[in-house]
Design a protein around this motif. Structure first.
Motif, short mmCIF file in Angstrom:
data_model
loop_
_atom_site.label_atom_id
_atom_site.label_comp_id
_atom_site.label_asym_id
_atom_site.label_seq_id
_atom_site.Cartn_x
_atom_site.Cartn_y
_atom_site.Cartn_z
N PRO A 184 0.83 -1.21 0.00
CA PRO A 184 0.00 0.00 0.00
C PRO A 184 0.87 1.27 0.00
N PRO A 185 0.25 2.39 -0.36
CA PRO A 185 1.00 3.65 -0.36
C PRO A 185 1.57 3.96 1.02
N TYR A 186 2.78 4.44 1.03
CA TYR A 186 3.32 4.93 2.30
C TYR A 186 3.56 6.43 2.18
N PRO A 187 4.03 7.07 3.25
CA PRO A 187 4.15 8.54 3.21
C PRO A 187 4.85 9.01 1.93
N SER A 188 4.25 9.97 1.28
CA SER A 188 4.67 10.33 -0.07
C SER A 188 5.79 11.35 -0.06
N THR A 189 6.66 11.22 -1.06
CA THR A 189 7.70 12.23 -1.27
C THR A 189 7.26 13.23 -2.34
N HIS A 190 6.23 12.87 -3.12
CA HIS A 190 5.72 13.77 -4.15
C HIS A 190 4.45 14.44 -3.62
N ASN A 191 4.60 15.65 -3.15
CA ASN A 191 3.46 16.37 -2.57
C ASN A 191 3.21 17.61 -3.41
N LEU A 192 2.00 17.74 -3.92
CA LEU A 192 1.76 18.69 -5.01
C LEU A 192 0.42 19.40 -4.86
N GLY A 193 0.33 20.56 -5.50
CA GLY A 193 -0.97 21.12 -5.87
C GLY A 193 -1.66 22.05 -4.90
N THR A 194 -1.10 22.27 -3.72
CA THR A 194 -1.83 22.98 -2.68
C THR A 194 -1.83 24.50 -2.82
N CYS A 195 -1.11 25.02 -3.81
CA CYS A 195 -1.16 26.47 -4.14
C CYS A 195 -1.13 26.58 -5.66
N ARG A 196 -2.13 26.02 -6.29
CA ARG A 196 -1.98 25.73 -7.71
C ARG A 196 -2.04 26.96 -8.61
N MET A 197 -1.39 26.79 -9.76
CA MET A 197 -1.41 27.77 -10.84
C MET A 197 -2.77 27.77 -11.51
N SER A 198 -3.23 28.95 -11.89
CA SER A 198 -4.47 29.01 -12.65
C SER A 198 -4.46 30.26 -13.52
N ASP A 199 -5.17 30.17 -14.61
CA ASP A 199 -5.33 31.33 -15.48
C ASP A 199 -6.16 32.39 -14.76
N LYS A 200 -7.29 31.96 -14.21
CA LYS A 200 -8.20 32.90 -13.53
C LYS A 200 -7.93 32.89 -12.03
N PRO A 201 -7.88 34.06 -11.41
CA PRO A 201 -7.61 34.13 -9.97
C PRO A 201 -8.59 33.32 -9.12
N ARG A 202 -9.80 33.16 -9.58
CA ARG A 202 -10.77 32.45 -8.74
C ARG A 202 -10.50 30.94 -8.68
#
Lengths: 193, 529
Positions: free
Chosen positions: B455-473
């Motif tokens: 099973p998955p164990y603690p991840s070294t790839h942690n992503l996405g929590t302040c993501r890029m976007s075209d629109k500010p919303r």
């Protein structure tokens, strides 16, 4: 402590008992033909106990052997878990109480002699305790200790710190029972000059 | 190395002309060097110790204690990590060089379609998919620079690494199964001496820090190069707890505890946040103020949301003969065939199979956490005859998979710890089931006796929590990592990933940092920040 690595030592002198008044010893002998024999100074080993007495230590050892049974793994490696358990029990009262309660429970099942019980019944007793603090503590300590020492590395075939200098010239690609991948999938072995 | 790794300049704490970078890993360490090379003054703050290569320990648990981020964290959700490792959601580092000290070196470009998942995958219920505001054409010139910088094998005429035993097993099984894209991969590990660093000696301790320096890490590449410019100062053991802003809402200073436990304030012209995808959003949330009541740069509400961690399952298998998987590079080979987009498999996105090896202590800890008894010991008995692979697949971003502040648990500074909540999306489960089946088939084709689905164990790839976007919303930052709400505040780590893709993220983090450095320099020149 468990003496194990310094080959210059004479067989472990059990006469040290005189210096250890107030403490107990867990003593064992490596099995004949143990793979660990070349790596220890003596076939005899002794573990100085701080919190447990010898009888309690033997129950802990039997219990963890039921948890992680490796028929050919020497007791000397299991004794490292007993050592970790004993040291934590000496340092932490809550752990000591958990252990004493669990050991007392087992002895009560065995009419004062759990170790004398049939091994198959012992195994049922162990399973019945799953989920208790006694079981959990011994399981976690076992899995983090039993496989985390140089004697276990030898037994199970892990290189440990021997890898620190690298396996480039000592067998990183020595597997012969499958064909070698073509050079296009692999790469050249660098040459030092 | 020690000679190089010393500060040649010290900036005043009230010097408000410096760029303050929080975190010295792939994003922060690279950005520091790229800015310093352009003559920009940088204060690089790192929460961890400043180790040298000689400090690294070839012993898994002591090394873990030396390098890993072990500050208290909590978890929730239905993922198994919350049960097995409730206080350790991620296996990342707290040390100068960050997780580039620990990473295994795989350096793959994100595929073009993976940057447009909302368009290409469509509307997946329960997933918060969004197209990246950039394309591969935008990234490719910077991927070129990153690969050159890092010395990625199989690029720029650099030969591949020689495959070890673990790779031989993977190669034979995978090719028998019909896979075509099987090799020792693109790795930021020197296959020959390059950039003042030696070739790999196949130690097998990639995760514990590369003592020879053959593996690229900012610790002994970007950071000493940045220091040599005389424009960059590294402060180790400097744990940031707040980003302050001025009356206009611009980032103005960074508060941190130094190694003696004293609170310090470093003023800043620009702040770049590169503290990895748990700590970066946590810092923004901890920096809430009257002007930014939901956290700094959180007008969208997306700070901390869309936490992704890749699929991270493993497959191990035992064979009649020895493998000695621990000998040589940890990530010694990659199968790329399943990384394609093919919804006929029952899921969107794809995954890579990459060899992995664990030493005996970690194999026991991760094989099946909580397990005991003969099934477990039978696996351990065959350790020497075991081969292993790791599954790196794209997981779905979800608003509910998120980093929040846990106000009931405090860290050593009395601040709310981050809680990491994660529930597998049905697409993740379908992909993992497929990967388990294919991984098992690979090893069975090579003659496996027993196969273990780990099973998955603690991840070294942690992503996405302040993501890029075209629109500010829709997200936290724009295509340059500049936050939508605070113009002189940048996200410089993997938390800016809009979606996770199926590739190990470090190469892309470095690529984005190079690109971002040009943008920051240009904006500073123009006086917009």
């Amino acid at each position: 402590m468990l003496r194990k690595t310094d080959p210059s030592h004479e067989p472990i002198p059990l006469t040290r008992r005189g210096m250890l008044q107030g403490s107990s010893l867990l003593i064992g002998v490596l099995s004949a033909g143990s793979a660990l024999a070349p790596f220890v100074p003596s076939r005899t080993w002794a573990l100085e106990l701080s919190a447990l007495d010898e009888g309690q230590a033997r129950i802990v050892m039997a219990f963890i052997k039921h948890l992680y049974p490796h028929p050919s793994l020497d007791d000397a490696v299991y004794a490292l878990v007993v050592k970790a358990v004993d040291q934590k029990a000496a340092a932490d009262k809550a752990t000591r109480l958990i252990l004493l309660e669990g050991i007392g429970h087992l002895n009560a099942i065995g009419n004062g002699n759990w170790l004398g019980r049939d091994v198959a019944l012992q195994e049922i007793d162990v399973r019945a305790l799953e989920g208790t603090p006694f079981f959990s503590y011994l399981r976690v300590t076992s899995v983090n200790t039993l496989y985390n020492n140089p004697l276990a590395f030898k037994h199970f075939g892990y290189g440990g710190e021997a890898g620190d200098t690298g396996y480039l010239y000592t067998g990183f690609n020595d597997l012969k029972w499958l064909p070698d991948p073509p050079p296009s999938a692999s790469g050249p072995i660098p040459k030092d000059d | 190395m020690d000679q190089e790794n010393t500060n040649k300049i010290q900036f005043e704490k009230n010097d408000d002309s410096v760029v303050v970078i929080i975190g010295s890993g792939a994003g922060g360490g690279t950005l520091a060097n790229e800015l310093a090379q352009q003559g920009i003054k940088v204060v690089l703050l790192e929460a961890g110790d400043w180790h040298t290569q000689t400090d690294f320990i070839a012993d898994e648990w002591p090394s873990f204690t030396q390098l890993a981020w072990l500050d208290p964290r909590t978890t929730s959700g239905t993922w198994r990590v919350a049960k097995d490792f409730p206080t350790l959601p991620a296996w990342i580092c707290k040390t100068v060089g960050g997780t580039t000290v620990h990473w295994a070196g795989a350096s793959l470009r994100i595929q073009p379609h993976e940057l447009q998942t909302r368009t290409v995958y469509g509307d997946i219920p329960g997933a918060n998919l969004l197209d990246w505001p950039i394309t591969r054409a935008d990234l490719d010139p910077f991927y070129d620079l990153a690969e050159k910088k890092m010395g990625v094998t199989r690029t720029n005429g650099i030969p591949g690494l020689p495959g070890n035993n673990n790779f031989k097993v993977l190669y034979n099984g995978a090719t028998k199964l019909g896979y075509k894209e099987v090799s020792t991969g693109r790795m930021a590990i020197n296959s020959e001496p390059r950039d003042g660093r030696t070739h790999c000696y196949q130690r097998g301790f990639c995760f514990q820090g590369c003592r020879t320096g053959a593996k690229w890490s900012t610790l002994y590449t970007e950071i000493p190069k940045a220091l040599a410019t005389g424009k960059c100062e590294v402060r180790a053991k400097a744990q940031v707890v707040r980003i302050e802003h001025d009356a206009q809402g611009k980032a103005a200073a960074v508060l941190y505890f130094d190694g003696e436990g004293n609170l310090q304030r470093q003023r800043a012209r620009v702040v770049a946040l590169a503290a990895n995808s748990i700590e970066s959003p946590r810092l923004l949330l901890l920096s809430a103020s009257a002007m930014f009541p939901d956290g700094l740069a959180n007008g969208s509400g997306q700070v901390g949301q869309n936490y992704m961690r890749h699929l991270t399952a493993s497959v191990y298998a035992t064979f009649p003969n020895r493998v000695d998987m621990f000998k040589g590079t940890t990530m010694a080979g990659i199968v790329g065939d399943e990384a394609r987009l093919d919804p006929k498999r029952g899921f969107v996105g794809g995954y890579h199979m990459e060899t992995i090896s664990l030493g005996l202590p970690f194999y026991a800890a991760f094989l099946n956490p909580g397990a005991w008894g003969r099934a477990f010991t039978n696996a351990l008995d065959q350790y020497a005859n075991t081969a292993g692979m790791w599954i790196v697949g794209e997981d779905m971003p979800r608003e509910t998979n998120r980093v929040t502040l846990n106000d009931t648990t405090k860290d050593q500074f009395g601040l709310a710890v981050p809680n990491v909540h994660y529930d597998d999306h049905p697409n993740d489960v379908a992909m993992r089931d497929h990967a388990f089946a294919q991984g098992a088939a690979v090893y069975q084709a090579a003659g496996a006796k027993d196969v273990y689905l780990v099973p998955p164990y603690p991840s070294t790839h942690n992503l996405g929590t302040c993501r890029m976007s075209d629109k500010p919303r829709d997200g936290v930052c724009n295509k340059f990592g500049q936050t939508h709400d605070v113009k002189n505040l940048f996200i410089s780590d993997g938390s800016q990933f809009t979606t996770g893709a199926a590739e190990n993220p470090t190469l892309t983090i470095v690529t984005l940092a190079i690109r971002q450095s040009r943008f920051i320099a240009e904006q500073m020149k123009q006086g917009t920040i």
